[in-house]
Design a protein around this motif. Structure first.
Motif, short mmCIF file in Angstrom:
data_model
loop_
_atom_site.label_atom_id
_atom_site.label_comp_id
_atom_site.label_asym_id
_atom_site.label_seq_id
_atom_site.Cartn_x
_atom_site.Cartn_y
_atom_site.Cartn_z
N ILE A 4 0.85 -1.18 0.00
CA ILE A 4 0.00 0.00 0.00
C ILE A 4 0.89 1.23 0.00
CG2 ILE A 4 -1.61 1.40 1.36
CD1 ILE A 4 -2.95 -1.15 2.26
N VAL A 5 0.67 2.12 -0.96
CA VAL A 5 1.39 3.39 -1.04
C VAL A 5 0.44 4.50 -0.60
CG1 VAL A 5 2.59 5.02 -2.55
CG2 VAL A 5 2.84 2.55 -2.93
N LEU A 6 0.84 5.25 0.39
CA LEU A 6 0.02 6.33 0.93
C LEU A 6 0.48 7.64 0.31
CD1 LEU A 6 0.05 5.23 4.68
CD2 LEU A 6 -1.58 4.60 2.88
N GLY A 7 -0.32 8.19 -0.61
CA GLY A 7 0.02 9.43 -1.28
C GLY A 7 0.15 9.24 -2.78
N ALA A 8 -0.56 10.08 -3.55
CA ALA A 8 -0.53 9.98 -5.02
C ALA A 8 0.04 11.25 -5.63
CB ALA A 8 -1.92 9.68 -5.57
N GLY A 9 1.04 11.84 -4.97
CA GLY A 9 1.83 12.87 -5.62
C GLY A 9 2.85 12.22 -6.52
N VAL A 10 3.77 13.00 -7.06
CA VAL A 10 4.73 12.45 -8.02
C VAL A 10 5.60 11.37 -7.38
CG1 VAL A 10 6.50 14.24 -7.65
CG2 VAL A 10 6.37 13.02 -9.85
N VAL A 11 5.95 11.52 -6.10
CA VAL A 11 6.79 10.52 -5.44
C VAL A 11 6.01 9.23 -5.20
CG1 VAL A 11 8.09 9.99 -3.33
CG2 VAL A 11 8.33 12.23 -4.42
N GLY A 12 4.76 9.35 -4.74
CA GLY A 12 3.96 8.16 -4.51
C GLY A 12 3.65 7.40 -5.79
N VAL A 13 3.33 8.13 -6.85
CA VAL A 13 2.96 7.47 -8.11
C VAL A 13 4.18 6.81 -8.76
CG1 VAL A 13 2.14 7.89 -10.47
CG2 VAL A 13 0.93 8.89 -8.53
N THR A 14 5.33 7.46 -8.74
CA THR A 14 6.52 6.80 -9.31
C THR A 14 6.90 5.57 -8.50
OG1 THR A 14 7.92 8.39 -8.11
CG2 THR A 14 7.49 8.83 -10.44
N THR A 15 6.74 5.64 -7.17
CA THR A 15 7.00 4.47 -6.34
C THR A 15 6.06 3.33 -6.72
OG1 THR A 15 7.70 5.89 -4.49
CG2 THR A 15 7.12 3.61 -3.97
N ALA A 16 4.79 3.65 -6.88
CA ALA A 16 3.81 2.63 -7.27
C ALA A 16 4.15 2.03 -8.64
CB ALA A 16 2.41 3.25 -7.30
N TRP A 17 4.59 2.87 -9.57
CA TRP A 17 4.95 2.39 -10.91
C TRP A 17 6.08 1.37 -10.85
CZ3 TRP A 17 3.51 2.20 -15.83
CH2 TRP A 17 4.48 1.95 -16.82
N ALA A 20 5.02 -1.89 -9.22
CA ALA A 20 4.22 -2.71 -10.15
C ALA A 20 5.12 -3.40 -11.16
CB ALA A 20 3.19 -1.83 -10.85
N LYS A 21 6.15 -2.71 -11.63
CA LYS A 21 7.07 -3.30 -12.60
C LYS A 21 7.88 -4.44 -11.99
CE LYS A 21 6.08 -1.16 -16.33
NZ LYS A 21 5.52 -1.94 -17.46
N GLU A 22 7.99 -4.46 -10.65
CA GLU A 22 8.65 -5.58 -9.98
C GLU A 22 7.69 -6.73 -9.68
OE1 GLU A 22 11.86 -6.11 -9.28
OE2 GLU A 22 12.30 -4.30 -10.43
N GLY A 23 6.43 -6.58 -10.09
CA GLY A 23 5.47 -7.67 -9.95
C GLY A 23 4.63 -7.63 -8.69
N HIS A 24 4.70 -6.57 -7.92
CA HIS A 24 3.90 -6.47 -6.69
C HIS A 24 2.48 -6.02 -7.00
CE1 HIS A 24 7.57 -7.02 -4.40
NE2 HIS A 24 8.13 -5.99 -5.04
N ASP A 25 1.55 -6.42 -6.16
CA ASP A 25 0.21 -5.85 -6.17
C ASP A 25 0.27 -4.54 -5.39
OD1 ASP A 25 -0.81 -7.99 -7.57
OD2 ASP A 25 -1.53 -9.04 -5.79
N VAL A 26 -0.21 -3.47 -5.99
CA VAL A 26 -0.04 -2.15 -5.40
C VAL A 26 -1.38 -1.44 -5.27
CG1 VAL A 26 1.15 0.08 -5.58
CG2 VAL A 26 2.23 -1.98 -6.50
N THR A 27 -1.62 -0.89 -4.09
CA THR A 27 -2.78 -0.05 -3.83
C THR A 27 -2.29 1.33 -3.44
OG1 THR A 27 -4.14 -1.92 -3.09
CG2 THR A 27 -4.85 0.28 -2.43
N VAL A 28 -2.78 2.37 -4.13
CA VAL A 28 -2.41 3.75 -3.84
C VAL A 28 -3.62 4.46 -3.25
CG1 VAL A 28 -1.48 5.91 -4.76
CG2 VAL A 28 -0.79 3.72 -5.77
N ILE A 29 -3.40 5.16 -2.15
CA ILE A 29 -4.49 5.84 -1.44
C ILE A 29 -4.19 7.33 -1.38
CG2 ILE A 29 -5.82 5.99 0.71
CD1 ILE A 29 -4.89 3.12 1.32
N ASP A 30 -5.17 8.16 -1.75
CA ASP A 30 -4.98 9.61 -1.69
C ASP A 30 -6.32 10.28 -1.41
OD1 ASP A 30 -2.60 11.65 -2.71
OD2 ASP A 30 -4.60 12.51 -2.91
N VAL A 217 -2.78 -3.29 -9.86
CA VAL A 217 -2.62 -1.93 -9.36
C VAL A 217 -3.99 -1.25 -9.24
CG1 VAL A 217 -1.59 0.34 -9.76
CG2 VAL A 217 -0.33 -1.73 -10.38
N THR A 218 -4.24 -0.66 -8.06
CA THR A 218 -5.51 0.01 -7.81
C THR A 218 -5.24 1.36 -7.15
OG1 THR A 218 -6.59 -2.13 -7.42
CG2 THR A 218 -7.76 -0.16 -6.68
N PHE A 219 -5.95 2.39 -7.60
CA PHE A 219 -5.88 3.71 -6.97
C PHE A 219 -7.21 3.99 -6.27
CE2 PHE A 219 -2.29 4.03 -9.65
CZ PHE A 219 -1.52 5.11 -9.25
#
Length: 421
Positions: A4-17, A20-30, A217-219
Motif C-alpha cells: 500500500i502506497v500512501l500518497g498519489a503525488g509524483v513521489v507516490g505514483v513513481t513508487t507505485a509504478w 508494479a514493474k517488480e510484480g507487486h500488487d499495489v494499492t495507492v491511497i490519496d 494496481v488500484t488507486f
C-alpha cells in the motif's frame, strides 16, 4: 507481495509504478479526487539534478538575519509557537557548515542524477509526454558576488562528474534570446546541459493512468488516511475513510503530512513544510519568452517554459500548514519575471498557487525503512526537488522493498542518519 502506497503525488505514483514493474500488487491511497493535486500540482517545472543543493549552507544564518527585514526575501520565517518548526530549524542550522554542506550536496546530486537517468528510461519505454524539454538549465547571476560564490559549486559538480559550463552574458543570450533586452542585468550564468523541464502534474496523472493499467494496481482517490495500526514491530493495517486496508508492506509518501501520520507511532520524522508559490501564465510573445528554464539567483525564482505556458516558481516560507496566498510572494514572482522577460508572458492572466514542500534539515530526502517497523517504508522529504528526484527515489525504494541490490548507494538516505549514535 501486496504493498500500500500512501500518497498519489509524483513521489507516490513513481513508487507505485516501479513496484508494479517488480510484480507487486499495489494499492495507492490519496484524499484528493486525482493524482498530483497538492504539492505536485503547479511546481516550478524544473528537473534540475545539477542544481541540487541544500539550503543549509554556511552563509545561511547571516542571510536569514538580513532577510528578516526585507519584503522580498526568498526565505521568510513567520514567528509562531511551533516546537516542530523550532526543532527543524535547530537541526538545519547545525548543518550550516562547509563539511556537512559538501556531504549533503553530494547525496542530493547522487539521487538527482540517478533520477534523471531513470526518467530518461521511463520516457523512452512508455512514450510519456508532459510538455517536456531537454534543453538544460541556466542559473543567472546578477552580481559579481554571485559569480564568485559559484566557483565552489562548480568544484562539487566536477567531483560528481556533472557537466556544466560557465556563460558570459553574450553566451546566455545565445541560449535564451528572450533575455536580450535585459542583458545589462546579467553578470554571468552557470549552464547545466543535463537538466530538463516539464509539467509535473501532467506527468504524474499520465503515469498514474499507465500504472493503473498494470495488473494488480488500484488507486483509491477521495480516500483520506486516518491512522496506521501497528504492533511493536510491524504495521498491520491502515485506517481510511473507505475502511481498513491491509498489505504486506506500507509506503508513506504523503509529503509534508507524513510526520503527522507517523507521530502517534513514536516515529519522529524530521520533515517540515516549506511553503512555495507559483504563477502560471500564457506566452504572449515567444521571442521574448524563455525557451527552457532559468533560475534567477537574485530572487531565488525559477522561470520555466511549459509548452504555450510559463511557470514562475519560488520563495519559501516557514509558516506551518497554512495555505493562504500571500500578495507579497506574488509580487516577488512577478518582479523576477518582469525584470528578465518583460512582455514574454501576460502576468495579468497568471494563475496563482501555493503548495507545501516536505523539507528535511539537511536537504536530502528520506528513503528507506521507518525505524523499528519492519514493513513500513518512507519516501518523503524531497523539499523543492520532488519532481527532480521522484523517479530515482521510487526506483530505489521499489528495489529495496523487493530485496534487490540498488543501482546507487542509498543506506545514507534513510531515517537512521538522524538517530544519535
Amino acid at each position: 507481495m501486496k504493498v500500500i502506497v500512501l500518497g498519489a503525488g509524483v513521489v507516490g505514483v513513481t513508487t507505485a509504478w516501479y513496484l508494479a514493474k517488480e510484480g507487486h500488487d499495489v494499492t495507492v491511497i490519496d484524499r484528493q479526487p486525482a493524482a498530483a493535486m497538492e504539492t505536485s500540482f503547479a511546481n516550478a517545472g524544473q528537473i534540475s539534478p545539477g542544481y541540487s543543493a541544500p539550503w543549509a549552507e554556511p552563509a545561511l544564518p547571516f542571510k536569514v538575519m538580513r532577510w528578516m527585514f526585507s519584503r522580498d526575501a526568498p526565505i521568510a520565517i513567520r514567528p509562531r509557537i511551533d516546537f516542530a518548526m523550532m526543532r527543524w530549524l535547530r537541526q538545519m542550522m547545525a548543518n550550516c557548515n562547509a563539511h556537512d554542506y559538501d556531504i549533503n550536496k553530494s547525496r542530493m546530486l547522487r539521487v538527482a542524477e540517478y533520477s534523471r537517468d531513470c526518467l530518461d528510461t521511463l520516457r523512452r519505454d512508455t512514450g510519456i509526454t508532459y510538455d517536456d524539454e531537454q534543453r538544460g538549465l541556466i542559473e543567472l547571476f546578477r552580481t559579481q558576488k554571485q559569480v564568485d560564490h559559484c566557483a565552489h559549486d562548480m568544484r562539487l559538480l566536477e567531483q560528481a562528474g556533472i557537466a556544466y559550463e560557465f556563460l558570459s552574458p553574450d553566451d546566455i543570450i545565445r541560449h535564451e534570446p528572450g533575455l536580450a533586452e535585459n542583458r545589462h542585468l546579467l553578470r554571468g550564468g552557470l549552464r547545466l546541459p543535463g537538466d530538463e523541464s516539464g509539467d509535473c502534474h501532467m506527468f504524474t496523472q499520465r503515469l498514474a493512468q499507465k500504472a493503473e493499467a498494470e495488473p494488480g494496481v488500484t488507486f483509491h482517490y477521495e480516500t483520506a488516511v486516518e491512522a496506521l495500526d501497528a504492533t511493536a514491530t510491524d504495521i498491520v493495517g491502515v485506517r481510511t475513510t473507505a475502511g481498513r486496508m491491509v498489505a504486506d508492506a506500507y509506503v508513506v509518501a504523503m509529503g509534508s503530512y507524513s510526520p503527522l501520520l507517523l507521530r502517534p507511532l513514536g516515529v519522529r520524522l524530521p520533515v517540515y513544510p516549506t511553503k512555495g508559490y507559483s504563477l502560471t501564465l500564457p506566452v504572449t510573445d515567444p521571442a521574448r519568452a524563455p525557451l527552457s528554464t532559468i533560475s534567477d539567483a537574485n530572487h531565488k525564482v525559477a522561470i520555466t517554459r511549459l509548452g504555450d505556458r510559463i511557470r514562475i516558481g519560488g520563495t519559501a516560507e516557514l509558516t506551518g500548514y497554512n495555505l493562504r496566498l500571500s500578495r507579497d510572494r506574488r509580487r516577488l514572482l512577478e518582479l523576477s519575471f518582469s525584470e528578465l522577460f518583460g512582455a514574454g508572458g501576460d502576468l495579468s492572466q497568471g494563475a496563482y498557487w501555493t503548495g507545501l514542500r516536505p523539507s528535511t534539515p539537511d536537504g536530502t530526502p528520506i528513503i528507506g525503512p521507518a525505524g523499528r517497523f519492519g514493513n513500513l517504508w518512507l519516501n518523503t522529504g524531497h523539499g523543492t526537488l520532488g519532481w527532480t528526484m521522484a523517479c530515482g527515489s521510487g526506483r530505489l525504494l521499489a528495489d529495496r522493498i523487493s530485496g534487490k541490490r540498488t543501482d546507487i548507494p542509498c543506506l545514507d538516505l534513510s531515517l537512521d542518519r538522524y538517530i544519535p549514535n
